[in-house]
Design an enzyme around this catalytic site. Structure first.
Site, PDB file in Angstrom:
ATOM      1  N   LYS A  11       0.838  -1.202   0.000  1.00 46.76           N
ATOM      2  CA  LYS A  11       0.000   0.000   0.000  1.00 46.76           C
ATOM      3  C   LYS A  11       0.876   1.256   0.000  1.00 46.76           C
ATOM      4  CE  LYS A  11      -3.817  -2.301   2.400  1.00 46.76           C
ATOM      5  NZ  LYS A  11      -4.790  -2.228   3.509  1.00 46.76           N
ATOM      6  N   TYR A  51     -12.894  -3.201  -3.093  1.00 47.40           N
ATOM      7  CA  TYR A  51     -13.387  -3.107  -1.711  1.00 47.40           C
ATOM      8  C   TYR A  51     -14.920  -3.098  -1.671  1.00 47.40           C
ATOM      9  CZ  TYR A  51      -8.652  -2.044   0.070  1.00 47.40           C
ATOM     10  OH  TYR A  51      -7.324  -2.094   0.427  1.00 47.40           O
ATOM     11  N   PHE A  59     -15.425   3.886   7.097  1.00 46.48           N
ATOM     12  CA  PHE A  59     -14.066   4.246   6.695  1.00 46.48           C
ATOM     13  C   PHE A  59     -13.822   4.126   5.186  1.00 46.48           C
ATOM     14  CE2 PHE A  59     -13.914  -0.243   8.107  1.00 46.48           C
ATOM     15  CZ  PHE A  59     -13.403  -0.863   6.978  1.00 46.48           C
ATOM     16  N   ARG A 104       2.883  -6.903   9.335  1.00 44.90           N
ATOM     17  CA  ARG A 104       2.228  -5.788  10.038  1.00 44.90           C
ATOM     18  C   ARG A 104       2.701  -5.709  11.486  1.00 44.90           C
ATOM     19  NH1 ARG A 104      -3.723  -7.245   7.577  1.00 44.90           N
ATOM     20  NH2 ARG A 104      -3.634  -5.960   5.696  1.00 44.90           N
ATOM     21  N   ASN A 114      -1.881  -0.179   7.010  1.00 45.03           N
ATOM     22  CA  ASN A 114      -1.351  -1.471   7.479  1.00 45.03           C
ATOM     23  C   ASN A 114      -0.456  -2.147   6.437  1.00 45.03           C
ATOM     24  OD1 ASN A 114      -3.347  -2.204   5.744  1.00 45.03           O
ATOM     25  ND2 ASN A 114      -4.566  -3.348   7.214  1.00 45.03           N
ATOM     26  N   HIS A 117      -1.955  -5.343   1.453  1.00 41.40           N
ATOM     27  CA  HIS A 117      -3.215  -6.064   1.308  1.00 41.40           C
ATOM     28  C   HIS A 117      -2.878  -7.493   0.908  1.00 41.40           C
ATOM     29  CE1 HIS A 117      -7.258  -7.132  -0.103  1.00 41.40           C
ATOM     30  NE2 HIS A 117      -6.601  -7.776  -1.056  1.00 41.40           N
ATOM     31  N   GLU A 128      -9.215 -10.695  -7.536  1.00 44.14           N
ATOM     32  CA  GLU A 128      -8.219  -9.610  -7.468  1.00 44.14           C
ATOM     33  C   GLU A 128      -7.166  -9.763  -8.568  1.00 44.14           C
ATOM     34  OE1 GLU A 128      -8.738  -9.107  -2.630  1.00 44.14           O
ATOM     35  OE2 GLU A 128      -6.893  -9.956  -3.418  1.00 44.14           O
TER      36      GLU A 128
END
Ligand code: CMP
Length: 156
Positions: A11, A51, A59, A104, A114, A117, A128
């Site tokens: 990320k 998502y 969020f 993490r 974090n 993914h 994905e």
């Protein structure tokens, strides 16, 4: 050989913090096989799809904005029961509570930022993979070291 593939995204926080090499090393050292890798920006349409299961969460808008703060590094890793192995290396969502030894747990403090993914099931991994990689970006090659990573029975 029950091979699976799992998608991992480094990320924007992982990229900005200079952790790309460290994160890739964790998966390499585990013995997983890298089948695809690229840097890319995630657009709105892709993130809505990626998502979709979080779209009603409070969020969600923040998550989308965070994921667009810089490019991400997208990877496809392969191995026997790879999805579960990758999730264990990744650690739980909230980094500050994640197990020491996981990516993490060792490298982060945030729930949203974090670092990576990881696909949470084989079905999600397939979805994905198809969202982020074109077929010609996925490589099928021999990795001879697998003779020393899996037993003969596991490779059969
Ligand atoms: P990941 O599990 O990869 O996919 C969903 C992401 O949403 C998660 O990582 C975090 O980046 C983010 N996320 C999950 N829960 C929260 C939360 N409570 N607040 C903010 N972000 C979250």
């Amino acid at each position: 050989m029950n091979l699976e593939q799992a998608v991992v995204l480094i990320k924007p926080d992982g990229l900005q913090r200079g952790l790309v090499g460290e994160i890739i090393s964790r998966f390499e050292q585990k013995g997983l096989k890298l089948a695809a890798m690229k840097m890319t920006y995630l657009n709105d349409t892709l993130l809505d799809e990626w998502y979709a299961h979080h779209k009603d969460k409070p969020f969600f808008p923040q998550l989308k904005s965070f994921m667009q703060k810089s490019p991400v590094v997208a990877m496809l890793w392969e191995g026997i029961e790879c999805v579960d192995a990758v999730r264990k290396l990744t650690g739980i969502t909230k980094s500050r509570a994640a197990e020491a030894g996981s990516i993490r747990g060792d490298l982060g403090m945030s729930q949203q930022l974090n670092l990576i993914h990881a696909s949470d099931s084989v079905a999600m991994a397939d979805k994905e993979r198809d969202l982020i990689f074109k077929p010609e970006e996925i490589f099928h090659y021999q990795k001879d070291i697998e003779l020393f990573i899996y037993s003969e029975a596991e490779r059969a």
